[in-house]
Design a protein around this motif. Sequence first.
Motif: not given
Length: 183
Positions: A19-23, A32-40, A145-148
């Motif tokens: 998650g990227l935020i500006d202060l 910008h935010y999201g989740c990188l998912e890798t195949p098991a 959400a945790d990254a943000l």
Amino acid sequence: MSGFRILGIDPGLARLGFGLIDLEENRLLPVHYGCLETPADWSTPRRLAFLYEELKKIIEQYQPSVMAVEQLFFYKNVTTAFVVGQARGVALLAGVQAGIEAVEYTPMQVKLAVTGYGKAVKTQVQDMVQLLLRLAERPEPDDTADALAIAITHAHASRKVVSRQSSENVKRPSIRYGRGVKP
């Protein structure tokens, strides 16, 4: 502190939240935010390489000032701790190689900073992230959400402490070679 961009990372091998935020002054702005998912079914090295390459792209595109990463605190499953640690290492490496300062926060510090309660559940963190960043929807999955939340934690911390080490006070690494070994 104005125009300060923070990249928050919730490390994991299967899912790595970012998650990227500006202060800007007293406002937190989602970038910008999201989740990188890798195949098991991918091997661990392939999964780590994917995470590293994708994080490098995100860092290059969005140019964060600092990377805030969730610290490994406690895992009942040792295997899970190892793979999360590997994902953390890859994230930290991507940041350090890009010249970004890296800071770490425990899950309890993040929950306390975002919700006011160090033992908050995932949905409470998601709801507060949505509220604090004025998002139309709750950020999903919870890794995002945790990254943000980690980025928000650093934003709160950086408002309180604005100090930088001077370059002459920075300790330099050294390499020691065994007897008779020459580089």
